[in-house]
Design an enzyme around this catalytic site. Sequence first.
Site, PDB file in Angstrom:
ATOM      1  N   HIS A  62      -9.277  -4.766  -7.569  1.00 16.50           N
ATOM      2  CA  HIS A  62      -8.025  -5.285  -7.509  1.00 16.50           C
ATOM      3  C   HIS A  62      -6.741  -4.046  -7.077  1.00 16.50           C
ATOM      4  O   HIS A  62      -6.909  -2.994  -8.212  1.00 16.50           O
ATOM      5  CB  HIS A  62      -7.740  -6.164  -8.626  1.00 16.50           C
ATOM      6  CG  HIS A  62      -6.299  -6.637  -8.422  1.00 16.50           C
ATOM      7  ND1 HIS A  62      -5.752  -7.835  -7.664  1.00 16.50           N
ATOM      8  CD2 HIS A  62      -5.240  -6.523  -9.436  1.00 16.50           C
ATOM      9  CE1 HIS A  62      -4.584  -8.222  -7.977  1.00 16.50           C
ATOM     10  NE2 HIS A  62      -4.132  -7.360  -8.970  1.00 16.50           N
TER      11      HIS A  62
ATOM     12  N   CYS B 115      -6.412  -9.016  -1.729  1.00 12.54           N
ATOM     13  CA  CYS B 115      -5.155  -8.203  -2.621  1.00 12.54           C
ATOM     14  C   CYS B 115      -4.912  -6.728  -1.975  1.00 12.54           C
ATOM     15  O   CYS B 115      -3.847  -6.377  -1.875  1.00 12.54           O
ATOM     16  CB  CYS B 115      -5.519  -8.021  -3.656  1.00 12.54           C
ATOM     17  SG  CYS B 115      -7.054  -6.988  -4.492  1.00 12.54           S
TER      18      CYS B 115
END
Length: 170
Positions: free
Chosen positions: A40, A110
């Site tokens: 992430h 992301c």
Amino acid sequence: MEEPLALHPVKLYVYDLSKGMARRLSPLMLGKSTAGTPGHTSIIVHKDEFFYGSGGISSCAPGGTLLGPPDTVVDLGNTEVTEEIFLEYLSSLGESVFRGESYNLFEHNCNTFSNEVAQFLTGKKIPSYITDLPSEVLATPFGQALRPLLDSIQIQPPGGNTFSRHNGQS
């Protein structure tokens, strides 16, 4: 005489959601060691952390998701983009390219968001070891075998607030 534009620092937070397991298992599963194992990423600018997941664009105080502090912080430089212009830009992205239903673990995630926002703010991309990782995984037999399962995964780090122009912003 014109006032000089203020410079605002831009950082990339990188989180390893596997907590090191992906790096240890990559030689066995992928046939090679990966340079990094980001799970992430998010952009920190104007005193907030902004990220994208299956819930759309979200924001929180830096390190404010349940993921805790990032595993790595990459300094992306500075931006002259004001907070007001940046929030307008994010609002536009959230209504078009980065809606929650557009999220895809490998192709629109992301890292895609962080890369797009970094380029808007600084003119620079995020490190290629992050953006290239999904295609590296999918190029392996293991990645191809797992793709149907992995395509169904939706990631939305808990602890952020879904971003909207009206999240207390004027």
